[in-house]
Every structure is written in C-alpha cells, then in structure tokens.
Design a protein around this motif. Structure first.
Motif, short mmCIF file in Angstrom:
data_model
loop_
_atom_site.label_atom_id
_atom_site.label_comp_id
_atom_site.label_asym_id
_atom_site.label_seq_id
_atom_site.Cartn_x
_atom_site.Cartn_y
_atom_site.Cartn_z
N CYS A 178 0.99 -1.35 0.07
CA CYS A 178 -0.01 -0.03 -0.16
C CYS A 178 0.99 1.40 -0.12
O CYS A 178 2.23 1.22 0.30
N CYS A 200 3.11 1.55 3.32
CA CYS A 200 4.00 0.89 3.29
C CYS A 200 5.29 1.15 2.15
O CYS A 200 6.49 1.09 2.66
N CYS A 242 4.67 -5.14 5.09
CA CYS A 242 3.24 -5.37 4.88
C CYS A 242 2.52 -4.59 6.09
O CYS A 242 3.17 -4.48 7.38
N CYS A 243 1.19 -4.35 5.98
CA CYS A 243 0.47 -3.87 7.13
C CYS A 243 -0.92 -4.32 6.97
O CYS A 243 -1.26 -5.20 5.94
N CYS A 292 -2.77 -3.93 3.42
CA CYS A 292 -2.15 -4.56 2.05
C CYS A 292 -1.61 -5.96 2.26
O CYS A 292 -1.44 -6.81 1.45
ZN LIG Z 1 0.55 -1.63 3.68
#
Ligand SMILES: [Zn+2]
Ligand SMILES: [Fe+3]
Ligand SMILES: [Mg+2]
Ligand SMILES: [Zn+2]
Lengths: 341, 759
Positions: B150, B153, B171-172, B175
């Motif tokens: 995303c 990120c 990542c988070c 995403c």
């Molecule tokens: Zn992310």
C-alpha cells in the motif's frame, strides 16, 4: 555364484550371462527377452491366431516332504501355473528327475503319485520324461524339472498393466513360505498352516474368457508370486508396464498364522513365497465380477482386490496403510538389512 | 568488512548509523565483503566504529573489519551504492528470525498502524527463507508478491532511514496477509485480531487447534490441561513422544524448567529454537507432555500471532508440536490442513501467506555444556557452514531417518532444512523437492554425488539415478566423522580418531555398525575398534522391541529358564519368546550389529524402563532420564576382547548387560543400574579411544552420532579423555545425529574421492 541368490542378483545373472549369449531367443510373439513366465511358439503353417506356450521350471526344496504335500505337487503346480498366468490352457507336461542314489524308493513313488494327482486335477497328461541318478555326494535331495506346453489365442503378459487397472490376488499371501519354514526349522506357530501349492488352471480359466463390451480381454496382466512373494511379482509387473502400483495394506488377505509368524520373525509377508496364488490385473469396473467368479472355486475363496495401477510413480510399488501413510515395497534383495536408526 | 554482512539488513544499518553520526560517504556490497567509506569528524568516526559491532543487525556477524585511512574526497551525503551486475547481491537468503522488540512493541501499541497486526516485520526480523520461491531475493520472487504494498508501506520500504527499508516481507493490515479462525471443516469463525482472541479462548478451554506459522503448522493445546494433552495423544496415536511447549517469557519457563545459562541463551536467541531443558522440581505442566523424561522441549514465541496469543494468556503454556505424522512432512497449506488434520484438531488458525519452504522448528539440547543440534532447521537454514578448504560442486543426499541434503562448492556448505524419514513416500518426494529447490537457490550443480552405503535407502537410489558413475557411496559412520571434522574446521590434511555412536548404519563389511572407532582423514578411514557385534533377532523388529536385543545379547550366557524369568515384553507372549529363541539358535533373520543405541535400548528393556519403542530414541532417552535419579555408584565389569583380522579392540557389551542382570533385584535401584550401564559404556569407549589414539598417534579424538545427545555419555567421554590429556571434539554447527550425514557425504563428493577407503 551365490546359493539361493534371489531378486537383483539373479536378474543380473540372467541379463548379463544368459541373454547375452543365446543368440536366437524368440519363436513367437513372446520370447526369452520378455522374461515372462513362459514364451510363445507361433504355429506357422496353421491358419490360426493361436500360439503355443512353452515353459520350464526346476524344483529343489528341502525337505522334499512338507505339510500337507511334497515336491511333486510343487513341480506340477508350478508349471501349470506358469502356463495359466500366460493365459494358456495346459496341454501336456514333461517330467525330468535327478535323484541321489540311496533316495528311499517309497518316497520316490509317493512323489510320482502326487505329480499324477496334481496333473489330474486340471486334466493334463504327463507325456515324456527323463530320470538320472547321481552320487550321494553330488546332491542331497531330489530335483524335479517339469516343462509344460499350453495353447492360447490371447497370451497374457506380465507387462500388460495399464493405469486404472485393478489388482487382485486369488487368495491369502505367504502360506507356502511360512508353512515351509515352520516345518523345516521346527517353529511351533500353533497352527495347521499348510503350503498353498495348487494348480490354478481351473480357477483362472473362466476369468480368461471375460471380455469388455468393446471385446477386449478383462484380464490385462498376470503373474504367480512365487519366490520373492508379491513384492517381487508386483515390482516386476510395475517395471515392465512402466506404471505405478498402489496397494492398500488393509485389503491384502493373510491367514492370521502368517501375520503372527511374520510379526514374530520380523519378516515382510509381501516377500514370502506362494505356490498356489496369482496376482491378476483387470480392467477397472470388472473387479467385482472377477472376484465373484474366483470365489466360486475352492482355490479362490479368499480372492480379494488389493490395489490399483497408477500413471504416476512409474515402476514403483507403494503400500498405503489405513492412516494414509505410504511406503515403498522394494524388490526383495536377499536378506533384509536393518535400517531403522 | 567480512563475515555475515549481506542479506541481513547490513547496508541500511550502516546508512542509518552513518547518518546518526553525521558522517558522509558510501556503503557498497562487493560480493565477498562490504566496503564502507566514511568522511567526517575524527570523534564521530570513532563513535561510528564503536557502535558498529554493538548495534549491528541481529543476524549479522562481523568477522573482520579492516580500517584504512585514505585521502579526503568530500562526499556531500551518505549513500548506498547499488551493486554492480555480477555481484550476487541478492543471492543470500537470510533465515527466519523472531519478531524484533521494536516490531513487537508496535503490535501492542494502540497508536501504531501495526497495532494487533500479526504479520508486522522489519529489516531485522520475521520470515525470510520460508517465503523465497526463487532468486534473486526480491519481493516479487517471494510469497509476499501476492500482497502489493500500500502507499504507506511503499514509503517505509523505500526510505533508507526507515527500519523497514527494503525488508522484503513488509506489509500492514491494509495490504498484507490476513489471519482467520475456522472450524474443523473450514467454516469461518472470526477474522483478524478477533480470530486470535477467539483462538486464545479456545485454547484456554482445552480445545486443540492448528496454528499456521512461518514454515508450517503447529498443533497447539493447553499444556496445563492433562485432558487436552491426552486427547491430542489419542488423536495423533502418539502415546509417548514428547511434545514441545511454548511459553510467553523466561519467567514462565522458569516455573516448570531449569534453563541454566546456556539454555537461556539458546531460548532467547532471535532464531528461537526449541531448547530441551531439564524439568524443574516443581514441574507444573501436565505429566503427559513429556512422559517418562527428565526434560522437555521449550520455545519462546517468535511470530506476531504467537506473541498476541500469549499476551492474552500470559501465564499459559501451550503444546506446539509440528503438524505431521512422525517422519513425514509437516502440513504447509490451508487445504491440506483441513484434510490431513481432520479428526485431529477442532479449529484452525489460518493465514493466507503461502509457505514456499517448509521449515520445522530447530531443536537444540545443551550437551557437555555446549549447544548440540538435534534438528537444525528454522532460524539456521539456509545459512551456509564454512568449510576449512575448497571443494568442487557436489551433493550429499543423506541417509534415511532425519535426512537433510547438502550442497557444497568452494568453501561453503549449504545444509538443507530437516526433511524426515525418506522411507515414507511423501517424505522421499519432499526430499527430491528440497534438492531441486536448494540447487535453484545456491546455483550449485553437483559434479559428484555422495550417498549412503545402504543398498535399500531411497536416497541411495536417488543419488545413483542422478549421479550415475559420479556417485560415491560413503560409509555411514565415516560420514559422521567427516561432518565432525569439517564442523570443527579441521584442515584438509588432518587425522582424527573418530568415535561414532548411533543406532545403526550399514557397515563396510556388510554387517550393521553403530559403535565405531574410525581412524579418519578426509581421504579415508580405517575401522580400528568397535563394540561387540550382537544379534538383532528379526532385524528392525529388534529396534521396535528392545526385549529381543536382550535375548540376543544374553542367550549365549543364560539358560532358557533364566531368560524366561527376565522382565521382558513380547506382544505375542510366550510363543514369541520361544520363536525368538529358535530364531537365535537357527540363525533365521538375524543381523549382527555393533550399535551403541541397541545396547542402551536393551538395558532400558532389561531394567523395565521402556518396553516398546513408540518414537525414535525412546528407550535410550528414558534410560538417560532414569539414570538421572540414581543415588549409588555401581561399577560394571569392563571386558575388552580382540576381533577380526587384523585384530582390533572390542568392548564386550554382553558382559555389561550381564552385570546389570546379576545386580538387578538387589540393593541397587533400576536408576542406579541405568546410570551404571551408561557409565560402563562411557568408560569402556573412552579406554578404547585413549589406547587407540596413543597407539596410532592421533592427537585429536572426536565424537559423533545420535548417542552423543546423551549428556552423561558425552560429558563422561570428554572427562575421561581430558584426564588422559585429550580434548574431545564435538559438533558445533551441525547435528550429531543423521542430519549431519549429507554434510559428511558431500565432502567426499566435493573432494572427488572414489576409494575403497571411504566405503
Ligand atoms: Zn501496507
Ligand atoms: Fe547415524
Ligand atoms: Mg516360472
Ligand atoms: Zn522488526
């Protein structure tokens, strides 16, 4: 040469010495190179699709008498079965005997009588033979050689398995080898286990006649699992067919005495010899019918489906247990060597 | 700088460190080393050099820093110079490590965008090897390719000052992968953090769950609930095999185990191995977790999910056993878990990041005060082991149980993760996959192939098929000693007296070995001594049932009536007893073995400590545990003989067992006698080793093989040797057990030695 060399050692001997030196090795559609249970002889001047099948087998077994029979039954059955698993109706047998001097005459006669009774079961005449005696020191028991002549219009090869085929066995596995060992070594397994030695023609004959709606034979391959047991027979069949074999452990029929003996001796019953059994490959969908036919005959009352032929794992035999775990069934190579660390 | 300075976040670290000290210059990857140029104030440079080794990334190991002063060139800022093509910048794949402290704090910080997100990672932590599909090691070649970054990120990923700069698994929750809880049929129950909360409740209530991690699935249940653990045993049909457990932190661990300094260090390492620890006196977990043993395998949480689970139940201890049948590959796919774990787990805690490389937990035990790998896998693989000399590109394909694969080239050996027992079809297929994958990741195309001597091993067939004439069969115990030599960086012209003590291995003379004294160099071995060959009635059956070994060992010395009185066990009773006796008399299906493991097994059976082996090593492990309770010292008779041509010294193990028989039922407990057997073997083996070393001028003696995990035996041999002026070499970086065999084989293959002396 090693005594009693089995499996891979014998394969090497046959391949490297015998096949290399015999230059003319074929008389019909199946020759020596196929290393099948027998070979075919084309009938050149006849307008017939039929071929003769010729096979021969020598038998040495100590002791010559064992529960419930003797070497005579083994020799006749062995040759009839080699013809049978080629899909051939046995026509005639030979009988060659090599016997050490001093061999008891009444035992000799009993063996001959047993040969006659066994051949009579399937109505095959024994039409020629040869007898030699040798010095006591050269031989410690009797040797029988029987050749057999049969006829078929569609020989069954041991290489005929196709993916999808079902594998059947005509009865319980390991009876002969275990009963013989118990008798010879004096093991007391507290059972009345006897050798399964038997001529199988009458059992198999009706199955050979079966055809699919397309007119193809239902039986695709056959073998008699003698020395090396069904482990040896199935490995050969898988290798020759270029297909895999998947066996279901729970489906393989054993007599409880065989299971017990193998569990106590550390033997693999799949590697134990049989003398009155056949493994049969049949087209999928016909297994029930074939089994019900086999079960009508006394020698086939324990006939069972044991597995199937797969396109993957070419040349390999795999045994699956009830939990889904799978192991390879190796070609028996002499004595088992411990491997568990 | 040289050392492990690539693929471990080293350059971003240098970048940030230089920035922090206000320095300019560059950092550049040169393949076999990293070059750093710094310009600035003398004091800042000095501080930079002080911080460098102290603050380095967790996986980095600096072997050497060469400092040189050069002419000032006036860099304006500090930059990361991208490698020139041809330098294998991205060819180094780091192992998986535990979530770092900074990431861990973020997942518990309500103000962080990583709050309660279990896949939070940075340059310093998280899954690596288990995500890599192919090289170069870039995000698109990993299982994270399924999760495009995303915007936020992306910013962190591309900012050199950020902790997440170029961390491939970044990542988070927006995403990245998702976590969810399903029932046993796959029906969704809860998602995201809610799934973890629900899973925690279920574990507390006693349910059995599968939990997907980095390199495979665990099966988890509450280790304080005897009912749950027993139910899990029933469902897995694993009556006795010890389960590893996980606990939140050292404080909880110390409530049931005694880690000691070495154990604590292992447990807390970022590689997070299972560490086998002695149980504490006030052991508070269900007895069924590791029945009949004095120790227990313990690990600390290493994934975000595990951290979140234990945050919800801080005092809990969970069984975390890998989801597989013994010796078979662990489950790695969601669908597979639903199918294969049907009837075993009640719920699944799943996620949607694919596992590219299966990787079991590493297992370590402290033996003789040092770290010993029982299994070397997650956290260590695929880090190469450095060789003391150069070799050609070659492969070692392993033995059968506890298999690994090794590829060597130059001065590096890449030892694969734990594979398992390759007699199982699934495991053998996995073995072949691991091989292909390792070739792809290392680019090593073997010229020679090393394999075991055992003709029926699937791995032997594998090597013969691939290698043809380039296949070199290596005797099993010699492979053990070769692995030990290279593990200790012994140079190519070294000689050593190798002691190989294990279960069984196919011997150069066609019998089964396992208690061997091998005069060894990298070019061949000589069997200089061994334990007395003993009959194994029924072959492998005598491994499963050690009572058969007892009959085999004692039948020449005791009468049938005395043997019948022994406290032995035969599943088929009296009839089986008679059968074994006859088997021995008539030599039917008897193999002879000089194995040490079988002697320990026999003692365990004779002392009524363990009857049937239900898992690998069980009788010997239980014997060791029983021996811990001994209170009296007993000396058993040590009888040495000479055997063979030329005659070599042999320890008569029948005399040892007979000694146990004669003393049992008297004033000594079975614990005393268990200790005495181990001590007798230890002393007898040490004496043979010392006399052989003196006679043949060996100044080094080494120990390998699965029996080396026995702390009493290993420490004892080390002590006896020390008294005689010898130091005992033990394994350091690779397993003592058969996990090291592929490594040993690869050396013979790598040196291209085709010789009678290695078979
Ligand atoms: Zn992310
Ligand atoms: Fe070993
Ligand atoms: Mg034949
Ligand atoms: Zn981190």
């Amino acid at each position: 040469l090693e005594h009693g060399a089995g499996g891979e050692v014998m394969q090497a001997l046959i391949g490297e010495i015998i096949l290399k030196n015999f230059r003319n090795r074929s008389a019909g559609s199946i020759g020596l190179d196929s290393l099948d249970d027998g070979s075919t002889v084309r009938l050149e001047n006849f307008n017939s699709a039929s071929e003769l099948v010729l096979t021969t087998d020598s038998h040495v077994i100590t002791p010559a008498f064992f529960p419930d029979t003797n070497i005579g039954r083994l020799a006749v059955s062995g040759t009839i079965n080699d013809l049978t698993v080629m899909g051939a109706k046995p026509l005639a047998l030979t009988c060659a005997v090599i016997v050490p001097e001093g061999f008891p005459i009444h035992e000799f006669e009993e063996i001959i009588k047993t040969m006659d009774e066994t051949a009579a079961e399937v109505g095959v005449p024994i039409i020629t033979g040869d007898t030699k005696t040798v010095e006591k020191t050269a031989l410690d028991s009797i040797i029988l050689n029987t050749a057999g002549l049969g006829i078929t219009d569609s020989p069954v090869r041991d290489s005929g398995l196709k993916p999808g085929d079902r594998l059947l066995v005509t009865g319980t596995i390991g009876d002969h080898g275990i009963s013989l060992m118990a008798h010879r070594e004096g093991f007391d397994f507290e059972t009345d286990l006897v050798s399964d030695s038997a001529p199988l023609w009458k059992l198999i004959e009706p199955v050979l006649k079966l055809r699919t709606p397309e007119g193809e034979p239902v039986v695709t391959a056959m073998k008699d699992p003698t020395r090396g047991g069904i482990a040896n027979a199935l490995n050969e069949m898988a290798a020759k067919a270029g297909a895999g074999i998947l066996l279901e452990e729970d489906l393989i029929p054993y007599k409880p005495a065989v299971t017990a003996a193998c569990e106590m001796l550390g033997l693999d019953p799949l590697e134990v010899a049989n003398e009155g059994k056949a493994v049969i490959g049949v087209k999928a969908g016909f297994e029930e019918e074939v089994i019900s036919i086999l079960r009508q005959h006394p020698y086939g009352k324990d006939a069972a489906l044991i597995g199937e032929v797969t396109a993957e794992n070419k040349g390999e035999v795999i045994l699956r247990n009830r939990f889904g775990g799978m192991r390879y069934v190796d070609m028996p190579a002499g004595d088992p060597i411990p491997r568990v660390c | 700088m040289t050392g492990t300075v690539q693929g471990v976040g080293f350059r971003p670290f240098i970048y940030r460190l230089a920035k922090a000290h206000g320095l300019s210059g560059y950092v550049k990857n040169l393949g076999n080393h990293v070059e750093v140029l710094i310009e600035g104030e003398r004091a800042d440079i000095q501080n930079f050099l002080i911080d460098l080794p102290e603050k380095k990334p967790p996986l980095a190991r600096i072997k050497e820093i060469k400092v040189k002063t050069i002419t000032f060139s006036g860099f304006q800022e500090f930059i990361i110079v991208h490698s020139e093509p041809g330098i294998f910048e991205n060819s180094i794949i780091p192992p998986d490590t535990a979530i770092c402290e900074e990431c861990r704090l973020e997942i518990f910080d309500p103000s962080s965008r990583y709050y309660h997100y279990p896949f939070t990672v940075c340059t310093n932590c998280g899954p690596r090897y288990t995500t890599v599909r192919t090289l170069p090691y870039d995000r698109e070649n990993t299982t994270m390719a399924d999760f495009p970054l995303c915007e936020q990120c992306e910013v962190e990923y591309t900012d050199p000052l950020n902790r997440r700069y170029h961390a491939q698994p970044v990542c988070c929750s927006k995403c990245g992968p998702e976590i969810w809880l399903s029932d046993s049929k796959g029906k969704l129950i809860a998602k995201n953090y809610g799934a973890i909360v629900k899973a925690s409740e279920l574990l507390e209530q006693g349910s059995i769950l599968s939990v997907k991690g980095f390199g495979g699935f665990h099966i988890a249940c509450n280790a304080r609930k005897d009912g749950s653990v027993k139910e899990l045993r029933r469902r897995l049909a694993r009556p006795e095999q010890p389960f590893a457990v996980m606990a939140k932190n050292m404080e909880v661990v110390e409530s049931f185990a005694e880690p000691g300094d070495a154990g604590r260090k292992c447990l807390m390492s970022v590689r997070r191995p299972i560490t086998v620890l002695p149980k504490s006196k006030n052991f508070s977990l269900a007895e069924s977790v590791s029945p009949g043993l004095h120790n227990i395998g313990v690990m600390l949480p290493y994934t975000g999910t595990q951290n979140l689970l234990f945050d919800l139940a801080p005092d809990s201890v969970y069984v975390m056993t890998s989801a597989n049948l013994p010796g078979r590959p662990m489950v790695v796919e969601n669908e597979e878990a639903l199918e294969k774990l049907r009837g075993i787990v009640d719920f699944h805690l799943l996620h949607n990041r694919v596992i590219a490389n299966r990787n079991d937990d590493t297992v370590i035990r402290v033996v003789n005060g040092q770290r010993a790998f029982i299994r070397r896998s997650r956290g260590f693989v695929p880090e190469p082991v450095e060789l003391p000399f150069e070799v050609e590109a070659a492969a070692g394909v392993g033995a059968e149980m506890n298999s690994t694969i090794t590829l060597v080239k130059g001065k590096l050996a890449y030892i694969s993760q734990y594979i398992g027992n390759t007699s199982h079809v699934e495991t053998f297929r996995y073995h072949n996959e691991v091989f292909e994958h390792l070739v792809r990741l290392t680019g090593i195309e073997p010229l020679n192939w090393g394999c075991d001597l055992h003709p029926s091993f699937n791995t032997t067939g594998f090597a013969m098929n691939r290698g043809g004439e380039k296949t070199l069969q290596v005797q099993h115990h010699y492979a053990h000693i070769l692995a030990l030599m290279a593990d200790n960086s012994l140079p190519v012209d070294s000689r050593i007296l190798g002691i190989a003590l294990d279960g069984v291995g196919y011997g150069g003379d066609g019998t089964v070995w396992g208690g061997e004294f091998l005069g060894s160099s990298y070019f061949g071995y000589e069997r200089l001594g061994h334990l007395l060959p003993q009959p194994m009635p029924g072959g492998d059956l005598a491994v499963k049932n050690p009572s058969r070994m007892v009959l085999g060992m004692l039948s020449g010395r005791l009468g049938e009536a005395e043997l019948e009185e022994l406290p032995l066990y035969f599943p088929r009773g009296k009839q089986e007893f008679s059968t074994v006796m006859q088997q021995l008399q008539k030599n039917i299906n008897i193999s002879m073995t000089s194995s040490t493991g079988r002697i320990l097994d026999a003692a365990a059976a004779l002392l009524d400590i363990c009857k049937m082996r239900t898992y690998e090593g069980e009788p010997a492990m239980k014997l060791e545990s029983a021996a811990k309770k001994s209170t009296q010292w007993v000396d058993l008779p040590l009888v040495f003989r000479k055997r063979g041509d030329p005659a070599v010294p042999v320890l008569d193990t029948t005399e040892l067992l007979l000694g146990v028989y004669e003393l049992s039922g008297g004033k000594y407990s079975s614990a005393d006698l268990a200790f005495a057997v181990e001590e007798g073997l230890t002393k007898g083996i040490s004496e043979i080793a010392i006399s052989l070393a003196r006679k043949n001028d060996f100044d080094r003696i080494g120990l390998s093989g699965g029996v080396a995990y026995n702390d009493h035996i290993s420490s004892g041999i080390a002590r006896y040797l020390k008294e005689a002026g010898f130091e005992l070499l033990m394994h350091r970086h690779v397993q003592c057990g058969d996990g090291c065999i592929s490594f040993g084989q690869s050396l013979v293959a790598g040196l291209g030695i085709d010789s009678e002396r290695t078979r």
